[in-house]
Design a protein around this motif. Sequence first.
Motif, PDB file in Angstrom:
ATOM      1  N   GLY A  83       0.861  -1.171   0.000  1.00  0.00           N
ATOM      2  CA  GLY A  83       0.000   0.000   0.000  1.00  0.00           C
ATOM      3  C   GLY A  83       0.899   1.224   0.000  1.00  0.00           C
ATOM      4  N   GLY A  84       0.828   2.047  -1.039  1.00  0.00           N
ATOM      5  CA  GLY A  84       1.760   3.157  -1.158  1.00  0.00           C
ATOM      6  C   GLY A  84       3.169   2.598  -1.263  1.00  0.00           C
ATOM      7  N   THR A  85       4.084   3.081  -0.435  1.00  0.00           N
ATOM      8  CA  THR A  85       5.456   2.573  -0.447  1.00  0.00           C
ATOM      9  C   THR A  85       5.675   1.512   0.627  1.00  0.00           C
ATOM     10  N   MET A  86       4.620   1.098   1.312  1.00  0.00           N
ATOM     11  CA  MET A  86       4.729   0.169   2.437  1.00  0.00           C
ATOM     12  C   MET A  86       4.443  -1.257   1.984  1.00  0.00           C
ATOM     13  N   SER A  87       5.254  -2.202   2.441  1.00  0.00           N
ATOM     14  CA  SER A  87       5.015  -3.626   2.191  1.00  0.00           C
ATOM     15  C   SER A  87       4.803  -4.327   3.527  1.00  0.00           C
ATOM     16  N   LEU A  88       3.832  -5.211   3.543  1.00  0.00           N
ATOM     17  CA  LEU A  88       3.494  -5.971   4.744  1.00  0.00           C
ATOM     18  C   LEU A  88       3.501  -7.446   4.384  1.00  0.00           C
ATOM     19  N   HIS A  89       4.305  -8.224   5.087  1.00  0.00           N
ATOM     20  CA  HIS A  89       4.382  -9.659   4.870  1.00  0.00           C
ATOM     21  C   HIS A  89       3.721 -10.353   6.051  1.00  0.00           C
ATOM     22  N   LEU A  90       2.833 -11.288   5.765  1.00  0.00           N
ATOM     23  CA  LEU A  90       2.193 -12.084   6.814  1.00  0.00           C
ATOM     24  C   LEU A  90       2.702 -13.507   6.699  1.00  0.00           C
ATOM     25  N   GLY A  91       3.293 -13.995   7.770  1.00  0.00           N
ATOM     26  CA  GLY A  91       3.831 -15.340   7.786  1.00  0.00           C
ATOM     27  C   GLY A  91       3.123 -16.200   8.808  1.00  0.00           C
ATOM     28  N   VAL A  92       2.906 -17.452   8.452  1.00  0.00           N
ATOM     29  CA  VAL A  92       2.232 -18.393   9.352  1.00  0.00           C
ATOM     30  C   VAL A  92       3.207 -18.833  10.432  1.00  0.00           C
ATOM     31  N   ASP A  93       2.770 -18.739  11.673  1.00  0.00           N
ATOM     32  CA  ASP A  93       3.561 -19.171  12.830  1.00  0.00           C
ATOM     33  C   ASP A  93       2.777 -20.274  13.524  1.00  0.00           C
ATOM     34  N   PRO A  94       3.325 -21.502  13.576  1.00  0.00           N
ATOM     35  CA  PRO A  94       2.598 -22.599  14.223  1.00  0.00           C
ATOM     36  C   PRO A  94       2.333 -22.346  15.703  1.00  0.00           C
ATOM     37  N   ASP A  95       3.140 -21.505  16.338  1.00  0.00           N
ATOM     38  CA  ASP A  95       2.930 -21.143  17.741  1.00  0.00           C
ATOM     39  C   ASP A  95       2.424 -19.710  17.836  1.00  0.00           C
ATOM     40  N   PHE A  96       1.492 -19.349  16.973  1.00  0.00           N
ATOM     41  CA  PHE A  96       1.027 -17.970  16.844  1.00  0.00           C
ATOM     42  C   PHE A  96       0.532 -17.387  18.163  1.00  0.00           C
ATOM     43  N   ARG A  97       0.987 -16.167  18.419  1.00  0.00           N
ATOM     44  CA  ARG A  97       0.462 -15.311  19.487  1.00  0.00           C
ATOM     45  C   ARG A  97       0.389 -13.915  18.895  1.00  0.00           C
ATOM     46  N   PRO A  98      -0.725 -13.212  19.050  1.00  0.00           N
ATOM     47  CA  PRO A  98      -0.834 -11.885  18.448  1.00  0.00           C
ATOM     48  C   PRO A  98       0.136 -10.883  19.073  1.00  0.00           C
ATOM     49  N   ALA A  99       0.579  -9.952  18.237  1.00  0.00           N
ATOM     50  CA  ALA A  99       1.430  -8.853  18.705  1.00  0.00           C
ATOM     51  C   ALA A  99       0.511  -7.793  19.308  1.00  0.00           C
ATOM     52  N   ARG A 100       0.492  -7.687  20.615  1.00  0.00           N
ATOM     53  CA  ARG A 100      -0.409  -6.757  21.309  1.00  0.00           C
ATOM     54  C   ARG A 100       0.215  -5.378  21.505  1.00  0.00           C
ATOM     55  N   LYS A 101       1.543  -5.287  21.520  1.00  0.00           N
ATOM     56  CA  LYS A 101       2.222  -4.002  21.706  1.00  0.00           C
ATOM     57  C   LYS A 101       2.958  -3.599  20.425  1.00  0.00           C
ATOM     58  N   ALA A 102       3.856  -4.466  19.936  1.00  0.00           N
ATOM     59  CA  ALA A 102       4.557  -4.184  18.680  1.00  0.00           C
ATOM     60  C   ALA A 102       3.518  -4.088  17.568  1.00  0.00           C
ATOM     61  N   HIS A 103       3.737  -3.155  16.621  1.00  0.00           N
ATOM     62  CA  HIS A 103       2.716  -2.956  15.589  1.00  0.00           C
ATOM     63  C   HIS A 103       3.268  -2.158  14.425  1.00  0.00           C
ATOM     64  N   PRO A 104       2.676  -2.348  13.233  1.00  0.00           N
ATOM     65  CA  PRO A 104       2.962  -1.420  12.142  1.00  0.00           C
ATOM     66  C   PRO A 104       2.075  -0.191  12.302  1.00  0.00           C
ATOM     67  N   ALA A 105       2.593   0.952  11.894  1.00  0.00           N
ATOM     68  CA  ALA A 105       1.815   2.194  11.857  1.00  0.00           C
ATOM     69  C   ALA A 105       1.657   2.550  10.387  1.00  0.00           C
ATOM     70  N   LEU A 106       0.439   2.465   9.883  1.00  0.00           N
ATOM     71  CA  LEU A 106       0.171   2.676   8.467  1.00  0.00           C
ATOM     72  C   LEU A 106      -0.347   4.086   8.242  1.00  0.00           C
ATOM     73  N   LEU A 107       0.295   4.824   7.338  1.00  0.00           N
ATOM     74  CA  LEU A 107      -0.168   6.166   6.978  1.00  0.00           C
ATOM     75  C   LEU A 107      -1.308   6.044   5.982  1.00  0.00           C
ATOM     76  N   VAL A 108      -2.368   6.802   6.206  1.00  0.00           N
ATOM     77  CA  VAL A 108      -3.537   6.769   5.326  1.00  0.00           C
ATOM     78  C   VAL A 108      -3.895   8.191   4.904  1.00  0.00           C
ATOM     79  N   ASP A 109      -4.730   8.294   3.860  1.00  0.00           N
ATOM     80  CA  ASP A 109      -5.111   9.624   3.376  1.00  0.00           C
ATOM     81  C   ASP A 109      -6.533  10.019   3.753  1.00  0.00           C
ATOM     82  N   ASP A 110      -7.279   9.118   4.403  1.00  0.00           N
ATOM     83  CA  ASP A 110      -8.644   9.428   4.844  1.00  0.00           C
ATOM     84  C   ASP A 110      -8.923   8.660   6.131  1.00  0.00           C
TER      85      ASP A 110
END
Length: 119
Positions: A49-76
């Motif tokens: 999206g724009g100049t940003m790339s986001l990769h989603l990878g499957v983790d067999p021991d998945f736990r959501p990132a509750r603090k770490a996060h991407p910050a996405l710039l938007v126009d609306d």
Amino acid sequence: MAIVGLDHVQLAIPEGGEDEARRFFVDLLGMNEVPKPANLSPSGCWFTGGTMSLHLGVDPDFRPARKAHPALLVDDLDGLRIRLEDAGCVTKDDKPVAGYRRFFTEDPFGNRIELMQKA
């Protein structure tokens, strides 16, 4: 020698979460899915999206990132907030940051996502 930019951010998702991820990142956030290189794992998915790339990878021991996060710039920001809330996503305001309007939400797996617009 210097760092010259950010190529991508990677988030983990649970096994089988690709279709839910597409509904969130493409249908709600308006990102575009791009093909992963053939020599990488067939699971997961990549978006831009724009100049940003986001990769989603499957983790067999998945736990959501509750603090770490991407910050996405938007126009609306306001329009995106309405779209997310209409789709049942929770949005949360946080402490102000000079020069930006922003809020947080979560992807379908509980990963924290910040959405920002320059003021």
